[in-house]
Design a protein around this motif. Structure first.
Motif, PDB file in Angstrom:
ATOM      1  N   TYR A  42      86.244  93.587  51.028  1.00 14.59           N
ATOM      2  CA  TYR A  42      85.341  94.732  51.196  1.00 14.59           C
ATOM      3  C   TYR A  42      84.270  94.459  52.244  1.00 14.59           C
ATOM      4  O   TYR A  42      83.912  95.344  53.015  1.00 14.59           O
ATOM      5  N   ALA A  43      83.761  93.238  52.288  1.00 15.45           N
ATOM      6  CA  ALA A  43      82.723  92.911  53.265  1.00 15.45           C
ATOM      7  C   ALA A  43      83.276  92.938  54.692  1.00 15.45           C
ATOM      8  O   ALA A  43      82.642  93.482  55.597  1.00 15.45           O
ATOM      9  N   VAL A  44      84.457  92.386  54.901  1.00 16.85           N
ATOM     10  CA  VAL A  44      85.047  92.365  56.239  1.00 16.85           C
ATOM     11  C   VAL A  44      85.399  93.775  56.698  1.00 16.85           C
ATOM     12  O   VAL A  44      85.111  94.167  57.837  1.00 16.85           O
ATOM     13  N   LEU A  45      86.014  94.560  55.812  1.00 14.30           N
ATOM     14  CA  LEU A  45      86.336  95.943  56.180  1.00 14.30           C
ATOM     15  C   LEU A  45      85.076  96.763  56.439  1.00 14.30           C
ATOM     16  O   LEU A  45      85.032  97.571  57.366  1.00 14.30           O
ATOM     17  N   GLY A  46      84.049  96.545  55.644  1.00 15.15           N
ATOM     18  CA  GLY A  46      82.786  97.231  55.863  1.00 15.15           C
ATOM     19  C   GLY A  46      82.173  96.882  57.201  1.00 15.15           C
ATOM     20  O   GLY A  46      81.684  97.754  57.922  1.00 15.15           O
ATOM     21  N   LEU A  47      82.214  95.601  57.557  1.00 19.13           N
ATOM     22  CA  LEU A  47      81.683  95.173  58.855  1.00 19.13           C
ATOM     23  C   LEU A  47      82.474  95.764  60.015  1.00 19.13           C
ATOM     24  O   LEU A  47      81.902  96.204  61.017  1.00 19.13           O
ATOM     25  N   ILE A  48      83.800  95.786  59.886  1.00 18.28           N
ATOM     26  CA  ILE A  48      84.639  96.341  60.949  1.00 18.28           C
ATOM     27  C   ILE A  48      84.367  97.829  61.120  1.00 18.28           C
ATOM     28  O   ILE A  48      84.178  98.314  62.247  1.00 18.28           O
ATOM     29  N   PHE A  49      84.336  98.576  60.012  1.00 16.10           N
ATOM     30  CA  PHE A  49      84.080 100.015  60.098  1.00 16.10           C
ATOM     31  C   PHE A  49      82.687 100.289  60.644  1.00 16.10           C
ATOM     32  O   PHE A  49      82.494 101.171  61.476  1.00 16.10           O
ATOM     33  N   PHE A  50      81.699  99.532  60.174  1.00 14.77           N
ATOM     34  CA  PHE A  50      80.328  99.744  60.611  1.00 14.77           C
ATOM     35  C   PHE A  50      80.183  99.460  62.106  1.00 14.77           C
ATOM     36  O   PHE A  50      79.610 100.265  62.849  1.00 14.77           O
ATOM     37  N   ALA A  51      80.722  98.339  62.560  1.00 11.50           N
ATOM     38  CA  ALA A  51      80.596  97.971  63.973  1.00 11.50           C
ATOM     39  C   ALA A  51      81.346  98.947  64.875  1.00 11.50           C
ATOM     40  O   ALA A  51      80.836  99.351  65.927  1.00 11.50           O
ATOM     41  N   SER A  52      82.541  99.354  64.465  1.00 12.99           N
ATOM     42  CA  SER A  52      83.299 100.290  65.300  1.00 12.99           C
ATOM     43  C   SER A  52      82.647 101.668  65.307  1.00 12.99           C
ATOM     44  O   SER A  52      82.643 102.350  66.336  1.00 12.99           O
ATOM     45  N   GLY A  53      82.088 102.091  64.200  1.00 13.47           N
ATOM     46  CA  GLY A  53      81.398 103.376  64.154  1.00 13.47           C
ATOM     47  C   GLY A  53      80.156 103.393  65.022  1.00 13.47           C
ATOM     48  O   GLY A  53      79.924 104.338  65.781  1.00 13.47           O
TER      49      GLY A  53
END
Length: 64
Positions: A42-53
């Protein structure tokens, strides 16, 4: 409204939700192997989504 900017906002919000959920799982206290893996995912996916957004919102020009 620009479609890319809207999609970037959605990705950013999903990233924030993923990071908050990962923090909640981490703070709940259980240290089983499955719980640690879930928190990391969840942390890695959250970071990826947040950074790409954030990147998508910053790169998109506002042409009116």
């Amino acid at each position: 409204m620009n479609l890319k900017r809207t999609f970037g906002t959605i990705l950013t919000v999903l990233g924030i939700v993923g990071l908050i959920y990962a923090a909640y799982i981490f703070a709940s206290g259980s240290t089983t192997g499955q719980n640690v893996k879930t928190t990391i995912v969840y942390a890695v996916l959250g970071l990826i989504f947040f950074a790409s957004g954030i990147g998508l919102v910053k790169r998109t020009k506002d042409e009116s």
